[in-house]
Design a protein around this motif. Sequence first.
Motif, PDB file in Angstrom:
ATOM      1  N   GLY A  48      89.484  84.664 -41.013  1.00  0.00           N
ATOM      2  CA  GLY A  48      89.509  83.078 -41.138  1.00  0.00           C
ATOM      3  C   GLY A  48      89.353  82.131 -39.824  1.00  0.00           C
ATOM      4  O   GLY A  48      89.430  82.574 -38.879  1.00  0.00           O
ATOM      5  N   LYS A  50      90.030  77.870 -38.977  1.00  0.00           N
ATOM      6  CA  LYS A  50      91.153  76.814 -39.266  1.00  0.00           C
ATOM      7  C   LYS A  50      90.821  76.138 -40.470  1.00  0.00           C
ATOM      8  O   LYS A  50      91.543  75.522 -41.216  1.00  0.00           O
ATOM      9  CB  LYS A  50      90.972  75.515 -38.128  1.00  0.00           C
ATOM     10  N   THR A  52      89.210  78.082 -43.195  1.00  0.00           N
ATOM     11  CA  THR A  52      88.989  79.041 -44.555  1.00  0.00           C
ATOM     12  C   THR A  52      90.056  80.157 -44.070  1.00  0.00           C
ATOM     13  O   THR A  52      90.602  80.320 -42.933  1.00  0.00           O
ATOM     14  CB  THR A  52      87.679  79.775 -44.346  1.00  0.00           C
ATOM     15  N   LYS A  53      90.733  80.731 -45.024  1.00  0.00           N
ATOM     16  CA  LYS A  53      91.662  81.783 -44.856  1.00  0.00           C
ATOM     17  C   LYS A  53      90.946  83.326 -44.773  1.00  0.00           C
ATOM     18  O   LYS A  53      89.957  83.326 -45.479  1.00  0.00           O
ATOM     19  CB  LYS A  53      92.607  81.937 -45.916  1.00  0.00           C
ATOM     20  N   MET A 112      93.664  88.194 -50.114  1.00  0.00           N
ATOM     21  CA  MET A 112      93.719  87.790 -48.971  1.00  0.00           C
ATOM     22  C   MET A 112      94.528  89.075 -48.161  1.00  0.00           C
ATOM     23  O   MET A 112      95.434  89.642 -48.710  1.00  0.00           O
ATOM     24  CB  MET A 112      94.832  86.630 -48.831  1.00  0.00           C
TER      25      MET A 112
END
Length: 211
Positions: A48, A50, A52-53, A112
């Motif tokens: 990721g 800043k 997107t994760k 995630m």
Amino acid sequence: MNFLRLSGLIILFFLFPHLSIACTSGQNIDDATEVLEVSSTQFHLEQGDKDTKPLLTAIGNIKNTSSSCIDEIVVEAKFYNDAKELVDVISDSVYGVMIGPSKEISFKVRDMPSRASSEYKTLEIRITSAEAREKNTKNSKKSLIESLLIALAPILLFVLFFYVGMRKMQGKDSFQTKVRILMEQQTALMEIQAHAIEKIAALMESEKAGK
């Protein structure tokens, strides 16, 4: 005849998907996960930033080795480090997918990550849950008939309303019929007028000839 052909084409158009996915009953299966084979598995970890994760994705193929249809499939992906220690797990359902007899599909589960990317080394995929489609032939036929009736109901209503509407348009009190009658009356009146004009012209010609 044209109306009947059009109605038949409309019904076949909407009915075809239901016929194509119809699954007749095959062998009796107590545990559907035993007839599913997983292959070509791999995973990818997207880093990721800043905006997107990070995202951990596992993909692979599932083959149905039975003569029945299988759906309601739940896939579990386990991730291990170099020491063969479990570091993460993703479990998700393969929504809206039915695997036909001896057919194969591709799947993808993602979530995630809970660890650093360096800890993800190997992947293990297993099917934790699945359902065989209708073990009982009688129930399968009943389910298919119910599905067809549900699919045909709105189409038949549309055809019925369309037919009634066409009949009303062609009825005695319809706007089209009134216009047609009015045009016929006007045509008949014009013919009478033309015939009268011909008689007047003939009289005028005879008067001129007499003078």
